[in-house]
Scaffold this active site. Structure first.
Site, short mmCIF file in Angstrom:
data_model
loop_
_atom_site.label_atom_id
_atom_site.label_comp_id
_atom_site.label_asym_id
_atom_site.label_seq_id
_atom_site.Cartn_x
_atom_site.Cartn_y
_atom_site.Cartn_z
N ASP A 94 -3.75 10.80 7.64
CA ASP A 94 -4.92 9.97 7.71
C ASP A 94 -4.52 9.09 8.93
O ASP A 94 -3.76 9.00 9.57
CB ASP A 94 -4.97 9.11 6.46
CG ASP A 94 -3.65 8.40 6.08
OD1 ASP A 94 -2.71 8.69 6.86
OD2 ASP A 94 -3.35 8.40 4.73
N ASN A 130 -0.77 2.19 -6.26
CA ASN A 130 -2.02 2.64 -7.10
C ASN A 130 -2.37 3.99 -7.43
O ASN A 130 -3.36 4.44 -7.93
CB ASN A 130 -3.34 1.80 -6.86
CG ASN A 130 -3.85 2.49 -5.37
OD1 ASN A 130 -3.16 3.37 -4.84
ND2 ASN A 130 -5.00 2.04 -4.66
N HIS A 155 -2.42 6.41 -5.14
CA HIS A 155 -3.16 7.08 -4.19
C HIS A 155 -2.27 7.96 -3.17
O HIS A 155 -1.11 7.94 -3.28
CB HIS A 155 -4.11 6.12 -3.10
CG HIS A 155 -3.27 5.30 -2.08
ND1 HIS A 155 -3.76 4.41 -1.50
CD2 HIS A 155 -1.84 5.37 -1.44
CE1 HIS A 155 -2.67 3.78 -0.44
NE2 HIS A 155 -1.70 4.62 -0.87
N GLU A 157 -8.35 6.93 -2.73
CA GLU A 157 -7.69 5.81 -3.47
C GLU A 157 -8.44 6.25 -5.09
O GLU A 157 -9.25 7.23 -5.41
CB GLU A 157 -8.61 4.58 -3.35
CG GLU A 157 -8.31 4.13 -1.63
CD GLU A 157 -7.04 3.33 -1.63
OE1 GLU A 157 -6.03 3.73 -2.57
OE2 GLU A 157 -6.84 2.78 -0.68
P1 PGA Z 1 4.27 3.01 1.62
O1 PGA Z 1 3.09 3.61 1.47
O2 PGA Z 1 5.38 4.11 2.10
O3 PGA Z 1 4.33 2.08 2.72
O4 PGA Z 1 4.84 2.06 0.39
C1 PGA Z 1 2.80 4.59 0.46
C2 PGA Z 1 1.38 4.97 0.54
O5 PGA Z 1 0.73 4.17 0.64
O6 PGA Z 1 1.25 6.06 0.24
#
Ligand code: PGA
Length: 251
Positions: free
Chosen positions: A76, A145, A147, A152
């Site tokens: 992304d 969450n 994702h 999301e």
């Molecule tokens: P993070 O993000 O590794 O910064 O916790 C994980 C994600 O949002 O996929």
């Protein structure tokens, strides 16, 4: 969909701590790269994979892996951020992968979040993945969450690369890395795009991810936890530290 405990292609590995978990993921990536003639990696950004990139850089410095034949596609990029912005995922990949290994920068693909025609860029990104032969190994992390990429909660499992609106909790979690005002959207591989990878390795560390990991592995597959779509994939390795594994009940 096969429940995770009945899907022999879904394996969970719990390491003693976050460093050991990242080292294990780096081993999996390095082995794939070394054993594949033209390795095509799917790559992730964020805080969790930083330790994986650091380990891969160490292995490169020790000549234990070479990325000269590798091609990569990131999950992304934020919409509106130029690749030169230090907040962009393109910049993250330059810092932690291109400048740290022997990969050719032209082989490291990140969606263009500044494209005039974002839907066209999404289609072109899918076409580039296909032309490279598809992703052989996809590295994932998971949001608190649930994702994966910027898919999301609520994102259909059949979504392909698309423009996604960032959830408020995602903006909050990433606020330290974002400009002010922050981007509100991202171009992300869809869940269906991710599921086409031949193998997937998901790394999650820390107790803040425990509930998302539980829903991913032990919940019913549901759009409320996008990562639960992985339960239907034939080759997934989930690597956790004790904190991220702390709410699992199936041993
Ligand atoms: P993070 O993000 O590794 O910064 O916790 C994980 C994600 O949002 O996929």
């Amino acid at each position: 969909m096969t429940p995770p405990h009945e899907n022999p292609g879904l394996r969970v590995w719990v390491a003693d701590d976050a460093a050991a978990a990242a080292a294990h993921v780096a081993d999996v990536v390095a082995r794939f790269v070394n054993e594949t003639e033209r390795p095509v990696l799917g790559l992730a950004t964020g805080r969790t994979p930083l330790a994986v990139y650091a380990k891969l850089a160490e292995r490169r410095a020790a000549s234990a892996v070479s990325f000269q034949n590798a091609v990569s596609f990131n999950l992304d990029e934020y919409v509106g951020l130029d690749a030169r912005s230090p907040h962009s995922f393109a910049a993250y990949m330059r810092r932690h992968f291109v400048d740290a290994t022997d990969v050719f920068s032209g082989n490291v693909h990140v969606p263009n979040g500044r494209a005039q025609d974002l839907a066209g860029e999404a289609r072109a990104y899918e076409a580039r993945i296909k032309a490279a032969g598809g992703i052989g190994l996809q590295l994932l992390s998971i949001g608190a969450n649930g994702h994966i990429g910027f898919n999301e909660p609520g994102t259909p499992f059949d979504a392909r690369t698309h423009v996604a609106t960032l959830a408020p909790e995602t903006l909050h979690a990433n606020r330290g890395d974002l400009p002010d005002p922050p981007p509100r959207q991202a171009l992300t591989m869809g869940i269906a795009t991710i599921l086409e990878a031949r193998a997937i390795v998901l790394l999650a560390t820390g107790a803040a991810k425990a509930e998302a990991v539980r829903a991913c592995l032990e919940g019913e597959p549901d759009v409320a936890c996008p990562a639960s779509a992985l339960q239907g994939h034939p080759d997934v390795l989930v690597v956790l530290d004790r904190g991220a594994a702390s709410l699992l009940t199936r041993g």
